[in-house]
Design a protein around this motif. Structure first.
Motif, short mmCIF file in Angstrom:
data_model
loop_
_atom_site.label_atom_id
_atom_site.label_comp_id
_atom_site.label_asym_id
_atom_site.label_seq_id
_atom_site.Cartn_x
_atom_site.Cartn_y
_atom_site.Cartn_z
N HIS A 78 0.82 -1.21 0.00
CA HIS A 78 0.00 0.00 0.00
C HIS A 78 0.86 1.26 0.00
CE1 HIS A 78 -3.94 -1.76 1.06
NE2 HIS A 78 -3.20 -2.70 1.60
N ARG A 79 0.34 2.31 -0.63
CA ARG A 79 0.95 3.64 -0.51
C ARG A 79 0.58 4.21 0.85
NH1 ARG A 79 -0.61 7.15 -5.68
NH2 ARG A 79 -2.09 7.79 -4.12
N ALA A 80 1.20 5.30 1.21
CA ALA A 80 0.92 5.94 2.50
C ALA A 80 -0.53 6.39 2.62
CB ALA A 80 1.85 7.13 2.71
N ASP A 81 -1.17 6.72 1.50
CA ASP A 81 -2.58 7.16 1.55
C ASP A 81 -3.55 5.99 1.60
OD1 ASP A 81 -2.59 6.17 -1.05
OD2 ASP A 81 -3.01 8.10 -1.99
N GLY A 82 -3.04 4.77 1.62
CA GLY A 82 -3.88 3.58 1.74
C GLY A 82 -4.20 2.88 0.43
N GLU A 83 -3.86 3.48 -0.69
CA GLU A 83 -4.15 2.84 -1.98
C GLU A 83 -3.34 1.56 -2.12
OE1 GLU A 83 -3.74 3.52 -6.79
OE2 GLU A 83 -3.25 5.16 -5.44
N ARG A 84 -4.04 0.47 -2.46
CA ARG A 84 -3.37 -0.81 -2.65
C ARG A 84 -2.71 -0.82 -4.02
NH1 ARG A 84 -7.12 -5.68 -1.95
NH2 ARG A 84 -6.88 -5.09 0.22
N LEU A 85 -1.41 -1.10 -4.02
CA LEU A 85 -0.65 -1.14 -5.27
C LEU A 85 -0.52 -2.56 -5.80
CD1 LEU A 85 2.23 1.29 -4.25
CD2 LEU A 85 0.19 1.81 -5.60
N ALA A 86 -0.46 -3.53 -4.89
CA ALA A 86 -0.27 -4.92 -5.31
C ALA A 86 -0.80 -5.86 -4.25
CB ALA A 86 1.21 -5.19 -5.55
N LEU A 87 -1.12 -7.06 -4.70
CA LEU A 87 -1.57 -8.13 -3.82
C LEU A 87 -0.82 -9.37 -4.28
CD1 LEU A 87 -3.62 -8.76 -1.56
CD2 LEU A 87 -5.25 -9.34 -3.35
#
Length: 76
Positions: free
Chosen positions: A45-54
């Motif tokens: 996750h980025r610092a703002d909470g957006e998930r970048l990868a799983l």
């Protein structure tokens, strides 16, 4: 030991990402269908909470982040 420390100096211009475990049961149906019998996955996750990868495991999450010039840290 009561000295203030400016932790903002450790932030590296948005390159820090957070790795945390995710229960497969908490994911949307279409994602759960793709994970097979895994109970736990790892999200980046980025610092703002957006998930970048799983991804399937913690080690892979760290490798993926570093390959993209990101600085991964663990979230508890």
């Amino acid at each position: 030991m009561h000295v203030k420390y400016d932790f903002s100096r450790l932030m590296d211009e948005g390159r820090t990402v957070y790795v945390r475990s995710v229960k497969a049961a908490d994911l949307p149906d279409e994602v759960r269908e793709q994970v097979g019998n895994r109970e736990t996955l790892y999200a980046v996750h980025r610092a703002d909470g957006e998930r970048l990868a799983l991804v399937k495991d913690r080690k892979l999450a760290f490798v993926l982040a570093r390959q993209n010039d990101l600085a991964p840290v663990t979230v508890h």
